[in-house]
Design an enzyme around this catalytic site. Structure first.
Site, PDB file in Angstrom:
ATOM      1  N   HIS A   1       0.816  -1.210   0.000  1.00 31.85           N
ATOM      2  CA  HIS A   1       0.000   0.000   0.000  1.00 31.85           C
ATOM      3  C   HIS A   1       0.855   1.268   0.000  1.00 31.85           C
ATOM      4  O   HIS A   1       1.921   1.322   0.600  1.00 31.85           O
ATOM      5  CB  HIS A   1      -0.927   0.012   1.225  1.00 31.85           C
ATOM      6  CG  HIS A   1      -0.181   0.046   2.530  1.00 31.85           C
ATOM      7  ND1 HIS A   1       0.219   1.212   3.132  1.00 31.85           N
ATOM      8  CD2 HIS A   1       0.260  -0.966   3.319  1.00 31.85           C
ATOM      9  CE1 HIS A   1       0.861   0.935   4.250  1.00 31.85           C
ATOM     10  NE2 HIS A   1       0.909  -0.386   4.397  1.00 31.85           N
TER      11      HIS A   1
ATOM     12  N   HIS B   1      11.924  -1.936 -12.546  1.00 32.62           N
ATOM     13  CA  HIS B   1      11.713  -3.377 -12.610  1.00 32.62           C
ATOM     14  C   HIS B   1      11.780  -3.928 -11.186  1.00 32.62           C
ATOM     15  O   HIS B   1      12.823  -3.862 -10.536  1.00 32.62           O
ATOM     16  CB  HIS B   1      12.790  -4.025 -13.483  1.00 32.62           C
ATOM     17  CG  HIS B   1      12.591  -5.489 -13.717  1.00 32.62           C
ATOM     18  ND1 HIS B   1      13.314  -6.190 -14.655  1.00 32.62           N
ATOM     19  CD2 HIS B   1      11.770  -6.402 -13.141  1.00 32.62           C
ATOM     20  CE1 HIS B   1      12.939  -7.458 -14.661  1.00 32.62           C
ATOM     21  NE2 HIS B   1      12.001  -7.603 -13.732  1.00 32.62           N
TER      22      HIS B   1
END
Length: 211
Positions: A135, A144
């Site tokens: 979150h 990446h």
């Protein structure tokens, strides 16, 4: 959250190993018809039965749907900047992506990945197999997050950074741009731009060349 409904034609740029994974996601979603795979130096003429084209006119891709399936962040960015096209995102059916997350165009979310509420993921990122973005994370463009890596809540990751396989970043950490976090590393504190860090806890071993 879903980029398209129905059947959509798309071109895939990249016929390497990462290209195979992206192609598999596109075919698994059952939303896309892959019209062709584009690669400047392909090793074969087909990939999963789909033609691979070496000599192609980038101008003909204008306004077409495309996704750049290159694992290297710098190369992916370089190719994206040469294309005037409509970049799509793709999400594996087995990924879990909160409806309260924001995902940018060109981003690829692989099987078993988790993206939790109020995470913001930029353009042309890779959230690879089994990776977790918790979150309130902020992931900038061309990042990446490698397989099984985990970003704790409220982590910020700068552009073109690689979070290596199995690495863990604890909550509330800021990682700069163009950083490489080594596989299996444990990041406990902020990391400056261009650093290469490894270990548990992660320590800076060098700085990357900007060129």
């Amino acid at each position: 959250m879903e980029p398209f409904s129905g059947t959509t034609s798309v071109y895939v740029f990249g016929a390497g190993g990462h290209g195979k994974v992206v192609l598999d996601v596109l075919l698994s979603e059952n939303k896309y018809v892959v019209k062709g795979i584009l690669d400047d130096g392909p090793k074969s003429d087909t990939l999963f039965g789909i033609p691979v084209k070496k000599n192609f006119n980038r101008q003909k891709l204008q306004a077409r749907n495309c996704i750049v399936a290159i694992g290297d962040n710098a190369i992916r960015k370089k190719i994206v900047t040469t294309l005037d096209t409509n970049f799509i995102m793709t999400i594996h059916p087995n990924a879990i992506v909160s409806k309260f997350a924001k995902i940018g165009p060109g981003t690829q979310i692989m099987a078993a990945a988790v993206v939790n509420p109020d995470a913001v993921i930029g353009n042309h990122c890779i959230i690879n197999t089994g990776a977790i973005v918790e979150h309130d994370c902020r992931v900038e463009n061309y990042v990446h997050v490698a397989p099984n890596a985990c970003l704790g809540g409220n982590v910020t990751v700068g552009e073109k950074t690689l979070i290596g396989i199995g690495a863990t970043v604890i909550p509330n950490v800021t990682i700069g741009k163009n950083v490489t976090v080594g596989a299996g590393s444990l990041v406990l504190q902020d990391i400056p731009d261009n650093a290469v860090v490894v270990g548990a806890p992660a320590k800076i071993i060098k700085y990357q060349d900007l060129n």
